[in-house]
Design an enzyme around this catalytic site. Sequence first.
Site, PDB file in Angstrom:
ATOM      1  CB  THR A   1     -19.507  41.254  66.118  1.00 35.92           C
ATOM      2  OG1 THR A   1     -19.612  40.157  65.215  1.00 35.92           O
ATOM      3  CG2 THR A   1     -18.738  42.386  65.473  1.00 35.92           C
TER       4      THR A   1
ATOM      5  CG  HIS B   1     -14.849  40.730  69.603  1.00 37.10           C
ATOM      6  ND1 HIS B   1     -13.731  41.511  69.499  1.00 37.10           N
ATOM      7  CD2 HIS B   1     -15.081  40.195  68.384  1.00 37.10           C
ATOM      8  CE1 HIS B   1     -13.306  41.469  68.238  1.00 37.10           C
ATOM      9  NE2 HIS B   1     -14.104  40.674  67.535  1.00 37.10           N
TER      10      HIS B   1
ATOM     11  CG  HIS C   1      -2.748  29.928  99.709  1.00 34.87           C
ATOM     12  ND1 HIS C   1      -3.345  30.104  98.485  1.00 34.87           N
ATOM     13  CD2 HIS C   1      -3.695  30.218 100.627  1.00 34.87           C
ATOM     14  CE1 HIS C   1      -4.593  30.489  98.655  1.00 34.87           C
ATOM     15  NE2 HIS C   1      -4.831  30.577  99.952  1.00 34.87           N
TER      16      HIS C   1
ATOM     17  NE  ARG D   1     -16.033  31.802  58.727  1.00 29.31           N
ATOM     18  CZ  ARG D   1     -15.584  32.896  59.323  1.00 29.31           C
ATOM     19  NH1 ARG D   1     -14.941  32.829  60.458  1.00 29.31           N
ATOM     20  NH2 ARG D   1     -15.749  34.090  58.773  1.00 29.31           N
TER      21      ARG D   1
ATOM     22  CG  HIS E   1     -11.831  37.278  58.045  1.00 29.80           C
ATOM     23  ND1 HIS E   1     -12.300  38.565  58.165  1.00 29.80           N
ATOM     24  CD2 HIS E   1     -12.694  36.500  58.738  1.00 29.80           C
ATOM     25  CE1 HIS E   1     -13.388  38.556  58.905  1.00 29.80           C
ATOM     26  NE2 HIS E   1     -13.655  37.319  59.265  1.00 29.80           N
TER      27      HIS E   1
ATOM     28  NE  ARG F   1     -10.112  38.196  60.958  1.00 25.25           N
ATOM     29  CZ  ARG F   1     -11.150  38.601  61.678  1.00 25.25           C
ATOM     30  NH1 ARG F   1     -11.449  39.895  61.767  1.00 25.25           N
ATOM     31  NH2 ARG F   1     -11.884  37.740  62.359  1.00 25.25           N
ATOM     32  CD  GLU F   2     -10.736  40.338  65.949  1.00 21.02           C
ATOM     33  OE1 GLU F   2     -11.625  39.794  65.281  1.00 21.02           O
ATOM     34  OE2 GLU F   2     -10.827  41.515  66.390  1.00 21.02           O
TER      35      GLU F   2
ATOM     36  CG  HIS G   1     -14.644  35.808  65.994  1.00 18.73           C
ATOM     37  ND1 HIS G   1     -13.368  35.769  65.494  1.00 18.73           N
ATOM     38  CD2 HIS G   1     -14.871  37.107  66.311  1.00 18.73           C
ATOM     39  CE1 HIS G   1     -12.839  36.995  65.495  1.00 18.73           C
ATOM     40  NE2 HIS G   1     -13.747  37.825  65.995  1.00 18.73           N
TER      41      HIS G   1
END
Length: 420
Positions: A199, A228, A323, A165, A105, A45-46, A226
């Site tokens: 968003t 971004h 390291h 939702r 969605h 979806r996204e 959610h």
Amino acid sequence: PQVNDDVPSTANGATEGIKRNPYASNASDLLSNVSNFQLIESTLREGEQFANAFFSTETKIKIAKALDDFGVDYIELTSPAASEQSRKDCEAICKLGLKAKILTHIRCHMDDAKLAVSTGVDGVDVVIGTSSFLRQYSHGKDMSYIAKSAVEVIEFVKSHNIEIRFSSEDSFRSDLVDLLNIYRTVDKIGVNRVGIADTVGCANPRQVYELVRTLRSVVSCDIECHFHNDTGCAIANAYTALEGGARLIDVSVLGIGERNGITPLGGLMARMIVADRDYVLSKYKIHKIREIENLVAEAVEVNIPFNNPITGFCAFTHKAGIHAKAILANPSTYEILKPDDFGLTRYIHFANRLTGWNAIKSRVDQLNLHLTDEQCKEVTMKIKKLGDVRHLNIDDVDSIIRDFHTDVNTPRLSPVSSDK
Ligand code: AKG
């Protein structure tokens, strides 16, 4: 050289003797869901909103199956109202019989809701913009219209006995009183979850914690978040949301989504395994992350970023001499994640001027050669000298080591006397 992680260390590299994981969320914080979170996987979806994305039906099915096998709790799909093929794909994925629940969605609109419930999904994620920006320049509706249509859509979806939702788009730029009012309204009529959406990626972890905590005291349902990643906070915000009492986080593979995307699945797993290793290992097949990322990267024609958590090409590469020395003695010295957990191996980069004799000694052993510590130090100096002049590769270093080894093992001939 690669080393085996055979030195005992406590979970996540904590020092021996420390009983409690120091990176876990505060045990006395009963609202925290760091050890009880769920994933809403939104690559389909996204992720479809990512600039490069075009998923054929076949690719969507492959991705959905891979995510299901990984163990995500939910798979979120593009709205069936987006296009005819999106609707068919949604139906096809619902018919796969996956363990993950399938969501779609939609806009907060009855036409979308009717189409959504007809596809066979397990739940519907409804969203509507609540910030003044979106109310003025996007849909043009006021809060009372939003509340009325939300109630109508939610009751309709609920009447089909599937999950629902309600989410406010652009939550962090919305008026707090408006937000709490609408969440309270939808909670009262029995939504399964309310969603907070950053968003535009403007929120910082402290703001996230405060909003989630406030909302936690207002609603009784689960909270989903959610985030971004415009300002680079998507993973940190997801983590603090869980600490604040959110239960579900939206993720996508590699974080793909609108603009530079959302919280990445792999990156969030890296964060969460440090906080609760047992929970993560019991729920998710994290050794599949690389395969899933490759699948999606190929589908959207991008490379895995070099600095990607877990799968970036140098995520488990150690370079500096000090390291390397410590890593060879105990990998937890410079690693908070264990490459083995992800089906990966660590690598000690020895072909450079920062290298140290311990790394070179380990390479000598791998080559099945024998040099004393003093000899290893000597050959390391030769490698560093060449590394000061130019970029080295493994073959360069191996040749220097082999030549040195031959040299020190060739018996010196005594000078031939010409006297008879
Ligand atoms: C966003 O607001 O960025 C979305 O993609 C919607 C998120 C949601 O439905 O919660």
